[in-house]
Each structure stands twice: as structure tokens, then as C-alpha cells.
Write an enzyme that holds these catalytic residues in place. Structure first.
Site, mmCIF file in Angstrom:
data_model
loop_
_atom_site.group_PDB
_atom_site.id
_atom_site.type_symbol
_atom_site.label_atom_id
_atom_site.label_comp_id
_atom_site.label_asym_id
_atom_site.label_seq_id
_atom_site.Cartn_x
_atom_site.Cartn_y
_atom_site.Cartn_z
ATOM 1 N N THR A 31 24.062 33.625 42.658
ATOM 2 C CA THR A 31 24.618 34.104 41.389
ATOM 3 C C THR A 31 25.299 35.451 41.549
ATOM 4 O OG1 THR A 31 22.512 35.115 40.771
ATOM 5 C CG2 THR A 31 22.880 32.846 40.069
ATOM 6 N N ASP A 32 24.824 36.272 42.488
ATOM 7 C CA ASP A 32 25.373 37.616 42.670
ATOM 8 C C ASP A 32 26.810 37.539 43.176
ATOM 9 O OD1 ASP A 32 24.880 40.298 42.277
ATOM 10 O OD2 ASP A 32 23.917 40.622 44.202
ATOM 11 N N ASP A 33 27.032 36.804 44.260
ATOM 12 C CA ASP A 33 28.395 36.618 44.760
ATOM 13 C C ASP A 33 29.268 35.928 43.733
ATOM 14 O OD1 ASP A 33 28.946 37.228 47.846
ATOM 15 O OD2 ASP A 33 26.841 36.737 47.597
ATOM 16 N N HIS B 243 24.974 42.067 37.229
ATOM 17 C CA HIS B 243 26.253 41.509 37.680
ATOM 18 C C HIS B 243 26.584 40.221 36.938
ATOM 19 C CE1 HIS B 243 25.654 43.811 41.718
ATOM 20 N NE2 HIS B 243 26.264 44.553 40.813
#
Length: 633
Positions: A380-382, A453
Site C-alpha cells: 500500500t505504501d508504494d 501515505h
């Protein structure tokens, strides 16, 4: 540092003109440098520097498989020696204290390279190891490596039965209770532990032993009783059950090999998978083994300092941050660096299923991973950072990809509303208490930086269900520390967490005057260094006295500035931070940053992302000079 420490004309001026003029020059030089680092394929990838355990374990792997060459050994040994500190130890991060297990592994690798235990640098390392408790006090993973070479007894390691692979996903201690990076490590380790291999070294490590009994990895209570029971079972496993477990584990490993030969694109599961398959009858010239060994070359950095291994690679992450930075700096979306970088990102979309689907079986795929070839593990971060970059660049095909990513990302929300990196609801605390879990994070719970993010991305690209965003914002506000900061799971540490949270809250519509925002701003201002920059030492993960304290770095100063600017601050603290970036910039446009500011495992494993020192200052300077509404987002 208090807000009134820099006032008057000195706060607005810099050598050669006003501070904005100096910041503009610094920004142009930084952008030129960043564009110059771009690969012809359109992507960016900075070196991901960790510590010498990567290099020591690479040599041990090659020794175990019988493929270690003299050249590789000599080059790796040169690098390992160059990282030894004056006191004879090796640390896990720049400026940190000597680490017992890292020192033992580095020492063993140098013995493989022919360094004599009587040499001064080896004597110093061995003395430190003995003072720290010797091999007996090393972490379990270090002692597993030593057991493979006859330097530790397998009977004196925690039980690690291969039958774990047979537990269904609803059962406690099943492999999907582990974080993705941990499960990919544990499954091959169960195979290794079942075989209990011993490959003799041409030397003994008696000088690293104290003779005292080891207590590390020996729990009490119910888990201690379970470990003792499993140890007895390991001496006489049920033959049919053990064969079935090993067969399932090997199949599980093989099917998860990535296109580049890695497992998850990270070092620990990669080396243990190669060893597990080798013990299961895969010769080094088997296609799976050949792919795995050849892939390691891609993770090898060679220069005048020697040969070193990257624990991981971050091209998707780096490229998304670079595209955003250049856009924040004012480059148009049609600039070749921006457009080609975005096009490359678009081509890296993950369209297939992965282990995340065990907890979210009905969710359609989408999103992005961290590495070149890690299609089984998008995160999920990328995905959030790529969405934020792609939405600003008009590309054919980008809109459907962004929509798929938003749907997948929203579907990965945890029950409490927060977001973890790789899995949803990977929060079973029992895993943490197992005796072989004495190093590194082993579960993947929601964290403030990842949730922030995702919030920022979903605020820009709203999900079909608005409640997902509302619950994530509420989670983020609940996660604020009493001192006003946020904990940073994937970056150091409260400066990183706060640097992610404030832009997310601003994007979600939380006003700058909200008490949570004001507490965070006050925390950042209190922790600004006297030189105008910000820094936080990795020791803050274990010692609260280090929270918000450390040498000023370009990346951490930029995170603080990005947060303050998102909160609407145009204060003397902001001006002092910008001044620090201008003053610390190198003539070639980038910044020196020897300090580790990225986090692999809080408290245990740290990363120096070589591109952080450039992309985040560009974003900070760009947003300082071109606030939202002037084309920055």
C-alpha cells in the site's frame, strides 16, 4: 530550537541574495543532479545500503553451496574490513554502537577470507564478542548460520518444525500470521532446520565462545512448554507428516520465486530459500537455483571500496518519489524525465494475485511493489506514492491503473481503519513471543506512516466508499503520540512519521488550526537542531531519550519542512530549515548523508537510501518556493 532564534534580515537573506533566491539556485542544481541519475529506461534507483551482515551471509551462502570464489571473497572482505569501527566492532547503522551478532558474522566472514585471529583487528572484534556474551548471546538467526557450519548445536536452537506449513490460515501460528517478509524467511528455515545440515568450516570459532550456557531464545510459560514439546517431536517426527510438510514447503518456495530469481526481492528469504532447495535435492545448476544465484549479481555493488550486497532494491519507490519531487520543483508533466519516469511506473503495475489475497480473497488486484520484480507482494505504501505521482502526469492508460490501485488500496484497510504495508489484519501478537523471533519485526500491523501515505493518496483520489478515508483519518489522529509526534515504522523515526502525517491530514481537509496539527508543529519546532536542520538517531527506536534527536540530515530536514509547510507554516523555523539545506548542499547539487534514515526492522535493521538525500530536499524546496496552488501538490 525556538521559533525566535532566527529573526530579522538574517532569516530572509542568504549569501548571494535573499533566501528564496538561494533556495531557487539550490533547487535547480538538485534537479539537474536528479535528472542526471535517471536510467535510460526512465527509472531511478539509489543504492540501498544496510550493514555488513548482508556481505557476511552472502559469503557463508556461497561457502555452503560450494560456489564461493576467491575474487568474491577478497572483494567482500575488503568492504567488510572498511566498515569495521575503531573499537573493532561492526554497527548496524552509521554512528551506532557495536552490535554483537553483526560483529560475529563479520568476523566469521573474514576468517573465511583468511584473516588470522591473531591480527589486531580480529583480536579486537573477538574481545568485544566475548565481552558481549559471545556466540551464546548472539541472536537466533546468527546461531542458525553457525549451526549450519558446525559451530553451534542444532539441539540448542528453538524448534522450527516444517509442519507449520500445513496449518490452515485460520489456525494460530500458521505461516500467514507472519508478515510477508517473515513468512518468506520462516518457510525455508523450517526446511533447513528439518535437515539440520552441518558443513564443516576450515577453522573453529572457539575464540568467540564464553562457555556460558545460552539463554537467548528460551521462553518460559506456555510457549516454553510448547518449545520443549516441539523439540522432542523434532527428535522423532512422524515420517509421513514430515515428508508431506517438506514437500508442501518446497512447492511453496518454488512457486514464489520472482522473475529476477529472488524471493520477495529481499535478502533473508532469498538466501534461506536457496539453501532449503539445495538441501531438498536441487543442484546448483538446477534452473531455479541458477536463476536465484544469477539474480544476486543484480544486487551486488562493486567499486573501489570492494564488493557489497544490497538487502533490497527500491526502483518503484525511488522513481515515484523522484517524479513527485521534479513536479514539486516546477518541471512540467511533459518534461522527458517526468513523463518517461511516469510511463515506466505505469508499466510496473501489479495485476496478479499475491499472498495478500489470503486475507482479502474477493479483492481484485492492483497497485505497485517496491522492487523491479516483486509481483507477488505489492504494498500500500508504494501504491500510494505511485498514485500521487501518476495522477499529475497525463498518460494513456494511467487513469484505469490509478482506479485499480485505489480500489485495491482501499480494500486493504484493516479492521481498525488503519493501513499496513503488505497485508490486512496481520496483527496476531502471539507470533512475536515465539523463541526464534528475537530479531526483526515479524508481523505487519497498521502504522502511522503507511496510513498517512494512503490517506494522502485517497484524499487526492477518493475511494468508492468514503468511509474508508474517514476511518483512516480517525485512525491517524488516534495514533498521534502524547508529545504531538507520530511514530515512523519505515523511516527514522518520529520525524518521519510526523513528516508523513501532517501532509496527509492537510490533504484530507483537517484544518491547520486543529489541535492535533498544532501539537505536531510544536513538536517539530522543539526538536529543530541549533544549526536549523532536523535529525533523529536510530537509537530512538529503543531509547526514548533519542526521540527527535540526532545529527541534522538532508532527508530528515526535508521531512520536517514538508510537514511544516503542509500545516501552513511560513515561520522562522521553516526559514532556518531551508537555510540549512542551502548551506549543506554539495557543489554537484546533492547532499552528503552517511546516516541511516530508513528502517527495515525498528530496533534491529536500518537502511541508508542513497536517493533520500536528494528527492526529499527537492520536494521540500519546491513546496517552499511553489506552495500548493502554484502547481505543486
Amino acid at each position: 530550537m525556538t521559533p525566535d532564534m532566527i529573526t530579522g534580515p538574517a532569516a530572509r537573506e542568504a549569501p548571494g541574495g535573499t533566501l528564496p533566491e538561494a533556495a531557487e539556485r539550490a533547487l535547480r542544481a538538485a534537479c539537474d543532479h536528479l535528472v542526471g541519475l535517471r536510467d535510460p529506461g526512465g527509472w531511478w534507483k539509489g543504492e540501498l545500503e544496510t550493514n555488513v551482515t548482508m556481505d557476511a551471509e552472502d559469503l557463508l551462502l556461497r561457502e555452503f553451496l560450494g560456489v564461493r570464489s576467491e575474487q568474491d571473497t577478497a572483494e567482500a572482505a575488503r568492504w567488510i574490513r572498511s566498515r569495521q569501527r575503531a573499537d573493532g566492532t561492526w554497527a548496524n547503522f552509521h554512528g551506532g554502537p557495536g552490535d554483537l551478532s553483526t560483529t560475529i558474522e563479520a568476523y566469521t566472514a573474514l576468517r573465511l577470507a583468511g584473516d588470522h585471529p591473531g591480527e589486531a583487528h580480529m583480536r579486537a572484534a573477538a574481545a568485544f564478542a566475548r565481552r558481549g556474551g559471545g556466540i551464546e548471546a548472539a541472536r537466533v538467526f546468527t546461531r542458525i548460520w553457525l549451526a549450519m557450519f558446525g559451530q553451534w548445536r542444532w539441539d540448542d536452537l528453538p524448534a522450527l518444525p516444517a509442519e507449520l506449513i500445513l496449518l490452515p490460515p485460520w489456525c494460530p501460528l500458521n505461516v500467514y500470521d507472519w508478515a510477508c517478509w517473515a513468512r518468506q524467511t520462516i518457510v525455508p528455515l523450517t526446511v533447513v532446520a528439518s535437515h539440520r545440515p552441518v558443513r564443516a568450516l576450515p577453522f573453529d570459532l572457539a575464540e568467540l565462545r564464553t562457555g556460558r550456557p545460552s539463554r537467548r531464545g528460551r521462553p518460559g510459560g506456555t510457549l516454553g512448554a510448547l518449545d520443549r514439546l516441539l523439540r522432542r517431536y523434532e527428535r522423532r517426527p512422524l515420517p509421513g507428516l514430515r515428508r508431506a510438510a517438506l514437500r508442501r514447503a518446497v512447492e511453496w518456495i518454488v512457486v514464489r520465486q520472482e522473475a529476477d530469481g529472488s524471493w520477495g526481492g529481499i535478502q533473508p528469504p532469498w538466501v534461506y530459500s536457496l539453501i532449503a532447495l539445495h538441501l531438498s535435492g536441487y543442484a546448483v545448476d538446477h534452473p531455479v537455483m541458477r536463476r536465484g544465484l544469477r539474480g544476486l549479481d543484480r544486487f551486488t555493488v562493486r567499486d573501489e571500496r570492494g564488493r557489497r550486497m544490497e538487502a533490497c532494491q527500491s526502483p518503484v519507490w525511488d522513481t515515484a518519489l523522484a517524479v513527485t519531487a521534479l513536479l514539486d520543483a516546477g518541471l512540467p508533466a511533459g518534461h522527458p524525465a517526468v513523463a518517461e519516469g511516469a510511463a515506466w511506473l505505469l508499466g510496473e503495475e501489479v495485476r496478479g494475485p499475491g499472498d495478500w489475497a489470503v486475507r482479502r480473497p474477493g479483492l481484485r488486484p492492483g497497485g505497485w511493489a517496491f522492487e523491479f520484480d516483486n509481483d507477488g507482494y505489492p504494498d500500500t505504501d508504494d501504491t500510494a506514492e505511485v498514485v500521487l505521482a501518476l495522477r499529475r502526469v497525463p498518460l494513456p492508460g494511467a487513469r484505469p491503473a490509478v482506479d485499480r490501485a485505489v480500489r485495491w488500496m482501499a480494500g486493504m484497510a484493516c479492521r481498525d481503519g488503519g493501513f499496513a504495508a503488505f497485508d490486512a489484519d496481520n496483527t496476531r501478537e502471539l507470533i512475536r513471543k515465539l523463541p526464534f523471533c528475537d530479531f526483526g519485526a515479524v508481523i505487519d500491523p497498521p502504522t502511522a506512516d503507511v496510513t498517512a501515505h494512503v490517506v494522502e493518496a485517497l484524499a487526492a483520489e477518493p475511494p468508492a466508499d468514503p468511509a474508508v478515508l474517514r476511518r483512516a483519518v480517525a485512525w491517524l489522529l488516534r495514533a498521534q503520540e502524547p508529545d504531538g509526534s507520530w511514530f515512523g515504522r519505515w523511516g527514522a523515526n518520529h520525524v518521519y512519521g510526523t513528516g508523513a502525517a501532517l501532509p496527509a491530514l492537510a490533504a484530507a481537509g483537517v484544518p491547520a488550526g486543529d489541535p492535533a496539527v498544532r501539537r505536531a508543529v510544536a513538536w517539530l519546532e522543539r526538536h529543530q537542531n541549533d544549526d536549523g536542520g532536523w535529525g533523529e538517531d536510530m537509537r530512538s527506536y529503543r531509547d526514548p531519550a533519542w526521540i527527535g534527536r540526532g545529527h541534522s540530515t538532508a532527508s530528515q530536514t526535508a521531512w520536517a519542512l514538508i510537514a511544516l509547510l503542509a500545516a501552513g507554516e511560513r515561520s522562522t523555523a521553516v526559514e532556518a530549515g531551508v537555510r540549512w539545506l542551502v548551506r549543506a548542499q554539495r557543489p554537484d547539487g546533492t547532499w552528503d548523508e552517511p546516516y541511516h534514515t530508513g528502517t527495515g526492522f525498528p530496533g534491529d535493521f536500518y537502511i541508508n537510501y542513497h536517493l533520500y538525500r536528494l528527492v526529499f530536499p527537492i520536494t521540500a524546496l519546491g513546496r517552499y518556493l511553489r506552495p500548493p496552488g502554484d502547481g505543486a501538490g
